[in-house]
Every structure is written in C-alpha cells, then in structure tokens.
Scaffold this motif. Structure first.
Motif: not given
Ligand code: ANZ
Ligand code: ZN
Length: 658
Positions: A232-245
C-alpha cells in the motif's frame, strides 16, 4: 457536574473476573488473566458513571498553545485527545430500508478505491439487520471472541481476522459499485462511526486484510515519484481511477469529493477524537463516594449540597461484594437514604470515584485550606490561582494533567473558580538513577535509600546534592562522590561562619553581587545545579579574603533555600539573629557592579595599538601576556624574547616595551 449535564450513566465494558465476581482495574489483568486467581478475565457491560470530558476536547487541544509546558507534555495530550479532521461518508445498504452505513475517514480522496466495508464487532447495525444476515450466529460468535481481546491486540496484530456478513452489500457512493461487508476486530467501537470504508491500496491494515481474504486492491492515488508498484501507498498524491476527480491532488480532491457527495446528502465534514468520556466509577472502598441517590420513582438525584460530603461507611471487610458491586453495597444502613425530590425511601450510589477526580482539584484547596464553608473563598482563589509553576513527573503528561485541565474548565463554567487554566507553567523533573547510572531496581541492587544517606550526611547535603546532580529536567545519578562533594562544601560554609569579620573586600563584594543575581535567575529557571556551582565559586572567594558580617549574612540568605537547616543554625545560633533566615528578604544586588564577564583587551607595542582581543574579565597579567603574544598582529611586530618591559592595566590594556 450532574446538574450541568457533565456527569451521566452508561453501560461500559469492564474487566470482569467471573470467579471472584469483581471488576478488575487494567493493571490487575495480567495476560488476560485475573491477577489474584488466574481466571480468564471477561468483558462485562456494567452501568457506570462518566464525565463528559469530550465536550471540552477542542478547548483541551487548542488551549495547549498558550501554556508554558514542555513540548513532550503538550504533544502527549494532543495525541491522547487525537483530533482528526475528516469526513463521514454514507454507504447505502443494497435492497434494504434500514438506515445506511456511515463511515468515518480521514481520506475521502481515496473513496474510489474503497472495495469493501468493515464493521467493528460491536456495531449496532448487526443486530438491527439480524434477519438479513445469513450467518448471523457466526458473526455473533466472532463478536463475542473479539470483545474479550484487549484493544491493543486488536489494532496492532498483523494477523487480521474477520468474518464476511453474508447477504449484505454496501453501495460505494462515488462509484455506485456493490461492495462486500465484513466484521473485523481491527475496527474499534468508540471511534468514528464504528465502521470504515476499506481502501486496501492505501491503508496498511486494509491491505493486510484484503490479501488474507482475497479482496480487490484498487490503486487510486499516484505517489509524487510516479512509482505505481509499491502498495500500500499511504501518502498523498495525484488521483487516478477516480472518475471526475482524476488528476486532482489529494488535499483538494478530499475537499471536492465531500462537497460533491454532500449535494446528495452522502457526505459531511466531520472531526473525530480518540478521547472518550471519562469513566469515573470504581467498585472499590477507598475513594470518595459518588454523591448520588437512586430513587425507585424519580431515578438518580444528586445528594443535596448541605449533606455533602458523603462520608465512607465503616466496614469490616473492604473486598467487593459478591454480586460485583462496590464494597459499599455491604453497608446496608449507610445505603438507606431519602429521595431529595419525593422524600421516599431510596438508595445511595455505591460506586466510589476514580482518585484522579480528587487530584484534579486539590490545588484549589491549598488557596484556603481552613475554610469550613466552601472549598475555597472566591477572594483567595483570585489571589492564588492559576498555579504559576507545577513540577512533577512525565508520567502525568496525559491523565492527571488532562483531567485537571478539564475539571478546572468545568468548574469555571459552573462559576466556582475564576480561571480556566489550572497551571500556567509545567516542569517535568528527571529521574534519579542509581550510582551505576541505571534505573534503580532491587534486582540490579543499585537502590540507594535516601533516608539512610540523610542519617549519615544530613538532609541539607542530600537536598543540595539533588539540586546539584544535573539539570532538573534530566535528573542524574545518586553517587557517593557527588554527595561527598556537597557535604564538604557545606562543612566549609560552616567553618566560614566561625571566621572573624573584617573590612568588606571589594572583590568578594563583586562576586557576592553577581551570585545574588545569578542564583535568583537560576531558581526562576529551575537551574538549581548551576546555582550550586555559583555558591561554590563564591565560597572560594570568601574563604581567602576578609569578609564583613553583612557579606556573610547575604550569602547565608541566598543559600537558605538550598540548605535550610544549616543556614538557620548559622543564622540564629552563630550570627545571633532573632527571626528565622527563612523570613528574610532576598538581598538586593547592585546592577552597577554587574559587569560583563568578558572584556576587550587592548594590546600596544611601544605605546602603539596593534590589536584588540576578548578575554575573561579579571584575567591575571601572565594569562593576558601569553594570549597577546600569540596573536598574529602582535607577532609581526615583536617576539617574546625582545620584550623588555610589560605595562599591564587589568581589564584595559597591556603594553609591551621592546
Ligand atoms: C479510509 C482510508 C483510506 C483511511 C486510507 C485511511 C487511509 P486517524 O488518523 O487515527 O483518525 N478508522 C476510522 N474509524 C475507525 C475505527 N473505529 N477503528 C479503526 N480504524 C478506523 O485514522 C482515521 C482512519 O482510520 C480512517 O480513515 C479509517 O480509515 C480508519 F488510504 O478511511 B480511513
Ligand atoms: Zn424520588
């Protein structure tokens, strides 16, 4: 507290020894067994009294900024309260009219990766949905087992356990997908909503669980370094596989997703706290009886103020009664009371209070200890509180210091005290180690009994040695060489006091003046160790010079807080003063006599200035000379052997005549 809605009764799980039929404190449970009889301890739900400390959670965190406390103490309280900003998201239950599932998350940005839901075993929806759950009995058996596991074991164990709830599905509000629901003990009751959305790609616990149960892991956050493989990657980052976002950064996405779902009432911003209400009931004899009366028709009523305090009954046997109630339940006569509301026969509460309740406000009483009418008068409270400095051990960083802050705020809101903060400054003392600099313990054989040392060296020597052994916050080692050194110093002071007085020596005057200032400052800063070394330096000066009576008296006055017995003896018996040294005013110092410790020394060669350098004040000619001759600027013009004459003016200049 009860009248203000800050005390209430609720069912609370307690450690229960089924053999002794008693409630056990946490420290009486050893590896899940009763300390006394070794029986497996169970968790039993018992109605008890609680204080609503959670009402003050925000103020208890935010107020820390204004306190002059060690950072470690502040951090400990912050973590204990554990405020987390996040959101509550709503997962509908497929084909069900029962209320939906709410989850608390600090990472709404990961909702597109939520591939299953988890209930804590204690989740109330489990019973509500009983008829829809195909494996209800299996679930209840699992829940029962989990209930007897200590919380720490539930959260820290890498080996995850759980049971799937057959027949139920949740709907992910972001994707519209169906997701399975599990019961697992790594989700705790009493935090958030008792249920979570699991995002195995970005949470370690969810990941471990998903691997074990073969659940899908869907990555929705890309780390800044673009590395996609390590989950798992538990940090923050750029959204993927997230529809509108897709393409949003975590922080912004978290906000936007909640705002988006909020429109359909599927999300709201929410803050969660680790802090729980304070369970103050104890089923023990030694404690202040909880001043409540239980009336069969009116319910619980507070004991009227003019009947306070409720005193403990005399008992022959202090052990808890056999039905698990407090020992006070055996005092049948004492228990009989009249309902303050309807006047009918009623029963006293038999639980006593956690002793942390007492320690949360004892210091208010110090302001006015002889007051017979109230715990302290308003006037005295105003004069003395808040406590300016409170010294104690770091073991109190959380419970005692948090509870007393809460009680003070509650008392303020009830208009009983005039400060919202009990102690403005806190200092944690260090630990005193054995002579081997290890923690004192019987098994190591390095325990020093201070009473024995007091007998041999006197209380002053021990006290002053504690002051001297190291920085207050760090503590130090209890060594015999250390105590001998202090003992020798005190003997010398004693001898000094027998000396004939003479003309006041100006150098002693300067040293004394400096010491008066320095020791006062050191006491304020709790730097007792450096104060003691100042005394030692001053003694050196005084031993070799003539001193006046007033000089000795000043010395004895400032030494008094450090060696109270010997200084009093000198003050009264040798110096023949009438009033105690401890009632004397701290001596004044003369600021004009406090000069810099460092002076600028001018170096001349044949009367011409060639260099200036810094040197300790009052340095002797020899020291100044060798320093000066070592300077490059001086060496260029003269070498040591060509010096014919030296003219030296202390603290001002040195002139070499070649
Ligand atoms: C989804 C998620 C995704 C989460 C992710 C974390 C990382 P703190 O920071 O301690 O407040 N959680 C919520 N309620 C819980 C409970 N009763 N027992 C155990 N865990 C619980 O932790 C908040 C996070 O802990 C929440 O955010 C939830 O998991 C979990 F990539 O939701 B999270
Ligand atoms: Zn009544």
């Amino acid at each position: 507290m009860y009248n203000k809605g800050l005390a209430y009764r609720a069912k609370v799980l307690a450690n229960w020894c089924p053999k002794d039929k008693t409630v056990l404190a946490n420290e009486q449970v050893i590896n899940g067994k009763c300390e006394r009889c070794g029986t497996q301890v169970e968790q039993k739900s018992i109605e008890q009294w609680l204080f609503k400390i959670t009402d003050y959670a925000d103020e208890l965190v935010d107020g820390l900024t204004n306190l002059d406390w060690p950072d470690a103490a502040k951090l400990a309280q912050e973590n204990w309260i554990g405020r987390s900003e996040g959101a509550e998201l709503v997962f509908n239950i497929k084909d069900s009219k029962v209320v939906p599932i709410r989850v608390f998350t600090t990472r709404p940005d990961t909702v597109y990766g939520a591939t299953y839901l988890v209930f804590a075993p204690e989740h109330p929806l489990i019973d509500e949905l009983a008829k829809d759950i195909k494996n209800f009995k299996e679930i209840k058996d699992y829940a029962k087992e989990a209930r007897n596991k200590p919380e720490l074991e539930r959260t820290s164990s890498k080996e995850k356990t759980g049971v799937r709830i057959n027949g139920l599905h949740g709907i992910n509000p972001a994707t519209g997908e169906e997701v399975p629901i599990y019961v697992a003990d790594y989700v705790l009751r009493g935090y958030g909503t008792c249920a979570i959305m699991a995002v195995p790609a970005h949470d370690q616990r969810d990941y471990d669980f998903a691997k074990k149960f073969g659940l899908p892991v869907r990555q929705v956050i890309l780390p800044p370094n673009g590395n996609t493989s390590e989950l798992p990657y538990t940090g923050e980052g750029t959204l993927i596989n997230s529809g509108l976002f897709n393409g949003y950064q975590s922080k912004r996405a978290a906000r936007e997703i909640v705002l988006h779902l909020k429109k359909e009432k599927m999300a709201m911003f929410k803050t969660a706290y680790k802090l729980r209400d304070w369970l103050v009931s104890r089923q023990r004899y030694w404690g202040a009886p909880i001043p409540m009366i239980n009336c069969p028709s009116c319910g619980y009523q507070p004991v009227p103020e003019d009947e306070l305090p409720v005193e403990l009954p005399k008992l022959k046997n202090y052990k808890p009664s056999k039905d698990g109630r407090s020992p006070l339940a055996k005092a049948e006569e004492w228990m009989k009371a009249r309902c303050p509301k309807c006047g009918k026969d009623a029963e006293r509460e038999t639980d006593t209070m956690d002793t942390f309740v007492d320690s949360s406000w004892y210091f208010f009483r110090y302001a006015d200890p002889k007051n017979e009418r109230e715990f302290a008068s308003r006037e005295k409270l105003n004069a003395w509180l808040p406590v300016n400095v409170y010294a104690g051990g770091a073991e109190h960083n959380t419970m005692h210091l948090l509870y007393s802050r809460f009680i003070t705020k509650a008392l303020f809101d009830m208009k009983h005290v005039s400060c919202r903060v009990p102690f403005t400054r806190r200092i944690n003392h260090g630990v005193i180690f054995g002579p081997d600099r290890q923690k004192m313990s019987k098994s190591r054989g390095n325990v020093v009994d201070p009473d024995k040392v007091v007998k041999e060296y006197g209380a002053d020597a021990v006290r002053m040695f504690f002051a001297f052994m190291g920085p207050y916050e760090q503590g130090g080692a209890f060594t015999m060489t250390g105590i001998n050194g202090v003992h020798r110093f005190l003997n010398k002071v004693w001898n000094l006091a027998q000396k004939e007085f003479g003309e006041a020596d100006p150098q002693v005057g300067r040293a004394l003046n400096r010491t008066i200032k320095k020791v006062a400052e050191d006491i304020e800063k709790f730097k007792f160790n450096t104060a003691v070394s100042e005394f030692m330096k001053l003694l050196n000066e005084m031993e070799n010079k003539t001193i006046s009576r007033s000089q000795l008296e000043s010395f004895i006055k400032i030494l008094a807080p450090f060696a109270p017995y010997m200084t009093e003896e000198i003050w009264i018996e040798i110096l023949r003063n009438k009033k105690s040294v401890h009632l004397q005013v701290w001596p004044e110092y003369d600021p004009s006599l406090i000069e810099e410790d460092i002076v600028q020394m001018i170096v001349q060669i044949n009367g011409k200035t060639r260099a200036v350098f810094s040197i300790a004040k009052d340095s002797e000619e020899g020291v100044v000379k060798s320093e000066a001759l070592g300077l490059e600027a001086v060496k260029k013009h003269i070498s040591g052997e060509r010096v014919r004459k030296v003219i030296f003016f202390r603290n001002k200049f040195i002139n070499f005549v070649a």
